[in-house]
Design a protein around this motif. Structure first.
Motif, mmCIF file in Angstrom:
data_model
loop_
_atom_site.group_PDB
_atom_site.id
_atom_site.type_symbol
_atom_site.label_atom_id
_atom_site.label_comp_id
_atom_site.label_asym_id
_atom_site.label_seq_id
_atom_site.Cartn_x
_atom_site.Cartn_y
_atom_site.Cartn_z
ATOM 1 N N CYS A 101 8.159 56.288 14.670
ATOM 2 C CA CYS A 101 7.640 56.970 13.603
ATOM 3 C C CYS A 101 8.011 58.268 13.133
ATOM 4 O O CYS A 101 8.421 59.049 14.278
ATOM 5 N N LEU A 102 8.131 58.571 12.180
ATOM 6 C CA LEU A 102 8.712 60.074 11.759
ATOM 7 C C LEU A 102 7.520 60.951 11.287
ATOM 8 O O LEU A 102 6.632 60.599 10.533
ATOM 9 N N ALA A 103 7.343 62.037 11.732
ATOM 10 C CA ALA A 103 6.616 63.019 11.373
ATOM 11 C C ALA A 103 6.871 63.584 9.952
ATOM 12 O O ALA A 103 7.490 63.746 9.683
ATOM 13 N N CYS A 104 5.488 63.569 9.228
ATOM 14 C CA CYS A 104 5.653 64.115 7.996
ATOM 15 C C CYS A 104 6.162 65.595 7.966
ATOM 16 O O CYS A 104 5.952 66.385 9.187
ATOM 17 N N ASP A 105 7.060 66.070 7.073
ATOM 18 C CA ASP A 105 7.847 67.204 7.125
ATOM 19 C C ASP A 105 6.991 68.240 6.556
ATOM 20 O O ASP A 105 5.851 68.027 6.089
ATOM 21 N N TYR A 106 7.399 69.464 6.573
ATOM 22 C CA TYR A 106 6.776 70.553 5.904
ATOM 23 C C TYR A 106 6.295 70.137 4.583
ATOM 24 O O TYR A 106 7.182 69.537 3.821
ATOM 25 N N GLY A 107 5.084 70.480 3.887
ATOM 26 C CA GLY A 107 5.092 70.258 2.500
ATOM 27 C C GLY A 107 4.613 69.004 2.266
ATOM 28 O O GLY A 107 4.312 68.564 1.050
ATOM 29 N N THR A 108 4.073 68.208 3.130
ATOM 30 C CA THR A 108 3.780 66.920 3.127
ATOM 31 C C THR A 108 2.863 66.545 4.220
ATOM 32 O O THR A 108 2.674 67.160 5.399
ATOM 33 N N TYR A 109 1.840 65.501 4.028
ATOM 34 C CA TYR A 109 0.977 65.342 5.002
ATOM 35 C C TYR A 109 0.578 63.772 4.842
ATOM 36 O O TYR A 109 0.691 63.068 3.748
ATOM 37 N N GLN A 110 -0.029 63.150 5.916
ATOM 38 C CA GLN A 110 -0.612 61.857 5.927
ATOM 39 C C GLN A 110 -1.915 61.647 6.549
ATOM 40 O O GLN A 110 -1.768 61.819 7.835
ATOM 41 N N SER A 111 -2.934 61.463 6.152
ATOM 42 C CA SER A 111 -4.260 61.409 6.682
ATOM 43 C C SER A 111 -4.533 59.954 7.361
ATOM 44 O O SER A 111 -5.658 59.949 8.217
ATOM 45 N N ILE A 119 2.245 62.023 1.811
ATOM 46 C CA ILE A 119 2.004 62.626 0.604
ATOM 47 C C ILE A 119 2.473 64.017 0.481
ATOM 48 O O ILE A 119 2.183 64.786 1.197
ATOM 49 N N SER A 120 2.984 64.517 -0.660
ATOM 50 C CA SER A 120 3.532 65.825 -1.099
ATOM 51 C C SER A 120 2.406 66.570 -1.436
ATOM 52 O O SER A 120 1.393 66.197 -2.182
ATOM 53 N N CYS A 121 2.391 68.180 -1.049
ATOM 54 C CA CYS A 121 1.550 68.926 -1.512
ATOM 55 C C CYS A 121 1.897 69.388 -2.953
ATOM 56 O O CYS A 121 2.901 68.996 -3.166
ATOM 57 N N PRO A 122 0.831 69.874 -3.829
ATOM 58 C CA PRO A 122 1.269 70.173 -4.942
ATOM 59 C C PRO A 122 2.395 71.384 -5.072
ATOM 60 O O PRO A 122 2.788 71.817 -4.035
ATOM 61 N N PRO A 123 2.936 71.319 -6.473
ATOM 62 C CA PRO A 123 4.033 72.350 -6.385
ATOM 63 C C PRO A 123 3.970 73.744 -5.975
ATOM 64 O O PRO A 123 2.662 74.260 -6.015
ATOM 65 N N MET A 124 4.575 74.452 -5.411
ATOM 66 C CA MET A 124 4.657 75.741 -4.359
ATOM 67 C C MET A 124 3.426 75.886 -3.583
ATOM 68 O O MET A 124 2.979 76.916 -3.239
ATOM 69 N N GLN A 125 3.001 74.623 -2.973
ATOM 70 C CA GLN A 125 2.298 74.630 -1.865
ATOM 71 C C GLN A 125 2.963 73.883 -0.732
ATOM 72 O O GLN A 125 3.898 73.262 -0.868
ATOM 73 N N THR A 126 2.729 74.152 0.543
ATOM 74 C CA THR A 126 3.177 73.650 1.651
ATOM 75 C C THR A 126 2.146 73.651 2.850
ATOM 76 O O THR A 126 1.072 73.988 2.767
ATOM 77 N N THR A 127 2.554 72.839 3.895
ATOM 78 C CA THR A 127 1.595 72.614 5.106
ATOM 79 C C THR A 127 2.409 73.536 5.983
ATOM 80 O O THR A 127 3.343 73.933 5.859
#
Length: 180
Positions: A101-111, A119-127
């Motif tokens: 399993c690969l960890a979600c990268d910066y700017g994405t998440y999965q609940s 799932i990608s964050c909105p434009p100009m936003q990141t995790t």
């Protein structure tokens, strides 16, 4: 001919039709293994001989199998011989046939667990971290972005306006991967 092996094991069969001899009886391949006929060549203790283990990225839940099934997206098999693929946890994902399993990268998440993508964050936003499990996306400091800084400050993150340093894997100028 009905086959019952020593110890009362009835999960067996013959390799051909019309068999009439008990010597034609062979043990069935166990879950997590397979052979071209679904049968082994014999027993070594309680281990079926002549069956191959399912490869990484595959599994087989049934007896007497002639092949293994690719792990579906959101699941993985990191070792050989699994009878079921393991689920990816929230904050990670895998494609079909996953071996990890690969960890979600910066700017994405999965609940959710067992997912194919993040799932990608909105434009100009990141995790603020990889493997994010919630949609807590924060605004990126546009001043840092315009200067090509690869440690973009996340506005509104704990610690004030300077925020947390966030490294993007797609920062080509600083050794990251290409922008998709």
């Amino acid at each position: 001919l009905s086959c019952t092996l020593a110890g009362g094991t009835s999960l067996s069969g013959t390799t051909g039709e019309g068999s009439s001899s008990a010597s034609d009886c062979k043990p069935a391949c166990a879950p997590g293994s397979y052979s071209s006929s679904g049968l082994g060549t014999g027993l070594s203790g309680s281990t079926v001989v002549g069956c191959s283990l399912c490869d990484v990225g595959t599994s087989q839940a049934g007896y007497r199998s002639t092949g293994c099934d690719s792990c579906p997206s959101g699941k993985y098999a990191a070792t050989q011989g699994l009878d079921d693929c393991l689920p990816c946890n929230a904050g990670s994902y895998s494609a079909d046939g996953g071996t990890v399993c690969l960890a979600c990268d910066y700017g994405t998440y999965q609940s959710l667990s067992e997912q194919r993508e993040c799932i990608s964050c909105p434009p100009m936003q990141t995790t603020t971290n990889t493997g994010a499990t919630t949609s807590t996306c924060v605004k990126v400091n546009s001043a840092s972005l315009s200067m090509g800084d690869n440690t973009l400050g996340a506005l509104g993150a704990p610690g004030g306006d300077s925020g947390l340093a966030v490294m993007f894997s797609n920062d080509v100028a600083n050794g990251g991967g290409a922008v998709a």
